[in-house]
Design a protein around this motif. Structure first.
Motif, PDB file in Angstrom:
ATOM      1  N   ASP A  90       0.848  -1.191   0.000  1.00  0.00           N
ATOM      2  CA  ASP A  90       0.000   0.000   0.000  1.00  0.00           C
ATOM      3  C   ASP A  90       0.888   1.248   0.000  1.00  0.00           C
ATOM      4  OD1 ASP A  90      -2.331   1.508   0.089  1.00  0.00           O
ATOM      5  OD2 ASP A  90      -2.346   1.584   2.274  1.00  0.00           O
ATOM      6  N   TYR A  91       1.812   1.295  -0.932  1.00  0.00           N
ATOM      7  CA  TYR A  91       2.755   2.415  -0.972  1.00  0.00           C
ATOM      8  C   TYR A  91       2.099   3.619  -1.615  1.00  0.00           C
ATOM      9  CZ  TYR A  91       6.888   5.202  -1.855  1.00  0.00           C
ATOM     10  OH  TYR A  91       7.792   6.227  -1.884  1.00  0.00           O
ATOM     11  N   ARG A  92       2.181   4.758  -0.960  1.00  0.00           N
ATOM     12  CA  ARG A  92       1.597   5.976  -1.487  1.00  0.00           C
ATOM     13  C   ARG A  92       2.331   7.185  -0.936  1.00  0.00           C
ATOM     14  NH1 ARG A  92      -4.261   6.076  -0.591  1.00  0.00           N
ATOM     15  NH2 ARG A  92      -4.191   3.816  -0.545  1.00  0.00           N
ATOM     16  N   GLY A  93       2.108   8.329  -1.579  1.00  0.00           N
ATOM     17  CA  GLY A  93       2.740   9.559  -1.124  1.00  0.00           C
ATOM     18  C   GLY A  93       2.266  10.727  -1.958  1.00  0.00           C
ATOM     19  N   SER A  94       2.918  11.855  -1.809  1.00  0.00           N
ATOM     20  CA  SER A  94       2.572  13.041  -2.584  1.00  0.00           C
ATOM     21  C   SER A  94       3.834  13.811  -2.905  1.00  0.00           C
ATOM     22  CB  SER A  94       1.577  13.927  -1.824  1.00  0.00           C
ATOM     23  OG  SER A  94       2.165  14.401  -0.623  1.00  0.00           O
ATOM     24  N   PHE A 208      11.563  11.681  -8.209  1.00  0.00           N
ATOM     25  CA  PHE A 208      12.635  10.803  -7.741  1.00  0.00           C
ATOM     26  C   PHE A 208      13.025  11.148  -6.309  1.00  0.00           C
ATOM     27  CE2 PHE A 208      14.423  10.010 -12.286  1.00  0.00           C
ATOM     28  CZ  PHE A 208      13.394   9.115 -12.534  1.00  0.00           C
ATOM     29  N   ALA A 209      13.108  12.443  -6.017  1.00  0.00           N
ATOM     30  CA  ALA A 209      13.489  12.886  -4.679  1.00  0.00           C
ATOM     31  C   ALA A 209      12.425  12.505  -3.644  1.00  0.00           C
ATOM     32  CB  ALA A 209      13.725  14.389  -4.674  1.00  0.00           C
ATOM     33  N   ALA A 210      11.144  12.605  -4.040  1.00  0.00           N
ATOM     34  CA  ALA A 210      10.047  12.295  -3.117  1.00  0.00           C
ATOM     35  C   ALA A 210       9.999  10.802  -2.780  1.00  0.00           C
ATOM     36  CB  ALA A 210       8.717  12.739  -3.719  1.00  0.00           C
ATOM     37  N   ILE A 211      10.279   9.960  -3.769  1.00  0.00           N
ATOM     38  CA  ILE A 211      10.231   8.514  -3.550  1.00  0.00           C
ATOM     39  C   ILE A 211      11.548   8.008  -2.963  1.00  0.00           C
ATOM     40  CG2 ILE A 211      10.049   6.262  -4.691  1.00  0.00           C
ATOM     41  CD1 ILE A 211       8.080   7.513  -6.643  1.00  0.00           C
TER      42      ILE A 211
END
Length: 234
Positions: A90-94, A208-211
């Motif tokens: 359940d990988y998620r982000g913004s 790329f930086a966020a992940i």
């Protein structure tokens, strides 16, 4: 006689199964996608065995765009399951894209007036942000908003104690992302083909930086209906 009958039925069943499998295989072969001559031409410009530097991949994705309209540039990320821990399912982000996606996003804030509009069948927004106190009033619309991806959810930040602030963030280039259910793959729009090269590069770099590079196994850049271009992270 009973034994012979049983053998005949089994053999008949096996023959029917083989025939069904043969028919299914033929149907699958018939449905094989036939690429256009133009697609084959632009696909020939891409070396599938090569990892392109990001700037080169951006320039190439624009050259291989096939649409007459301003196509979307998409980033497809295969995550590294070994580095995901318990979040891989359940990988998620913004992430805030410096130059947005090129699509105007209409963000609405849930209040009693909006609830009445939804109840009347009017849904004229792309993202819905809600204060936690509105969750109970929106619950009855879960079957309507859920399939459209519009149901406010704390996991993607659309349920917030400061909905006005959150709405501004989403309207100015902040986008949510999540992996496919059961698959560690993320698909994201990163801009339009008409964007300047440096703007697309900066948007992709922000993702790329966020992940985090350690979580990324493979990345592919593509335009709408165009061939995929593999990118190197170094």
């Amino acid at each position: 006689p009973e034994f012979k009958k049983l053998v005949a039925e089994v053999e008949q069943g096996s023959a029917s199964a083989e025939a069904s499998a043969g028919e299914a295989k033929k149907k699958k072969e018939k449905k094989a996608k036939v690429r256009s001559k133009r697609y084959k031409e632009v696909a020939g410009m891409v070396d599938k065995t090569k990892l392109y530097p990001l700037a080169d991949a951006v320039a190439l994705v624009k050259k291989t765009s096939l649409t007459k309209f301003d196509g979307t540039v998409e980033l497809h990320i295969n995550l590294n399951p070994m580095s995901m821990g318990n979040t891989k399912g359940d990988y998620r982000g913004s992430v805030s894209l410096p130059h947005g996606t090129g699509k105007e996003v209409k963000v609405a804030i849930a209040d009693d007036a909006l609830v009445a509009k939804i109840e009347a069948g009017t849904i004229d927004f792309d993202v819905l942000v809600a204060h936690p106190s509105m969750k109970s009033k929106l619950a009855k619309f879960a079957k309507t908003l859920g399939p459209k991806g519009l149901m406010p959810n704390p996991k993607n930040g659309t349920v917030s104690p400061t909905p006005e602030k959150r709405a501004k963030e989403l309207a100015h280039g902040q986008v949510n992302f999540k992996a496919e259910p059961g698959n560690p793959i993320v698909h994201m729009p990163v801009g339009k083909v008409s964007f300047e090269d440096n703007k697309l590069v900066e948007n992709v770099t922000a993702i790329f930086a966020a992940i985090g590079n350690s979580k990324i196994a493979k990345t592919t850049l593509t335009s709408t209906m165009g061939p995929g271009i593999n990118i190197t992270l170094s």
